[in-house]
Design an enzyme around this catalytic site. Structure first.
Site, PDB file in Angstrom:
ATOM      1  N   LEU A  98       0.826  -1.206   0.000  1.00 53.33           N
ATOM      2  CA  LEU A  98       0.000   0.000   0.000  1.00 53.33           C
ATOM      3  C   LEU A  98       0.862   1.258   0.000  1.00 53.33           C
ATOM      4  O   LEU A  98       2.001   1.256   0.477  1.00 53.33           O
ATOM      5  CB  LEU A  98      -0.965  -0.018   1.178  1.00 53.33           C
ATOM      6  N   HIS A  99       0.304   2.321  -0.536  1.00 50.93           N
ATOM      7  CA  HIS A  99       1.011   3.598  -0.613  1.00 50.93           C
ATOM      8  C   HIS A  99      -0.011   4.715  -0.685  1.00 50.93           C
ATOM      9  O   HIS A  99      -0.983   4.634  -1.414  1.00 50.93           O
ATOM     10  CB  HIS A  99       1.957   3.643  -1.811  1.00 50.93           C
TER      11      HIS A  99
END
Ligand SMILES: [Zn+2]
Length: 186
Positions: free
Chosen positions: A144-145
């Site tokens: 995730l980012h």
């Protein structure tokens, strides 16, 4: 890889000016479409770029700031100049998988990134958020980012400005340094 985007490639744009980030870059999206820097599988050892970036130097990885749980990095394929991402070091896909310290520092880094972007570029606004899952548009869904995309009034009409851009890697390097220099302390 050098991508020239202008008929005047030697032209230099001064960094530190409020409009220094106000560029739209699109030719380098070709590298993304062709699969460069894409992981080969879902696990951390499958060439995940977000797992590999922290082992690089700030300059080579385009890292703006490093925390205990997360780091901030420039997007190689920006939607807008100064497009940052806040990324946990740990290889997790879903926001609900973050533990308490990761959740707190991701939020704190998001705030500090806004402050740095305002200081360096005079951003008027931001789009901030996460694409969760490939179906929602995540390019690298396994890690995730949080995206931060600075916005300026009229920035959807920046294409005519593209003739003033530098060679892209140089522009990204300058942008990284500008943001690192103004990154606020905790
Ligand atoms: Zn990863």
């Amino acid at each position: 890889m050098l991508i020239r985007m202008t008929s005047e490639p030697e032209q230099q744009i001064g960094v530190g000016t409020p409009d220094a980030f106000q560029r739209l870059w699109t030719p380098h999206r070709m590298a993304y479409i062709q699969g460069e820097n894409k992981p080969t599988g879902p696990e951390a050892g499958d060439g995940c770029p977000f797992c590999e970036i922290p082992s690089k130097s700030d300059e080579d990885g385009l890292v703006v700031a490093r925390g205990e749980q997360v780091y901030a990095v420039l997007n190689l394929y920006p939607y807008n100049g100064g497009h940052l991402m806040v990324v946990p070091y740990r290889h997790v896909a879903d926001y609900t998988e973050l533990d308490g310290p990761e959740t707190l520092e991701l939020a704190d880094f998001t705030k500090r990134a806004m402050t740095a972007l305002r200081a360096a570029s005079g951003a008027h606004g931001f789009n901030i958020g996460m694409n969760q899952g490939a179906v929602a548009g995540a390019g690298i869904a396994a890690h995730l980012h949080q995206h931060l995309v600075p916005r300026w009034g009229g920035d959807t009409n920046f294409m005519p400005v593209v003739g003033h851009t530098k060679v892209l890697p140089q522009l990204l390097a300058d942008t990284r340094k500008m943001l690192a220099d103004v990154w606020p302390a905790a």
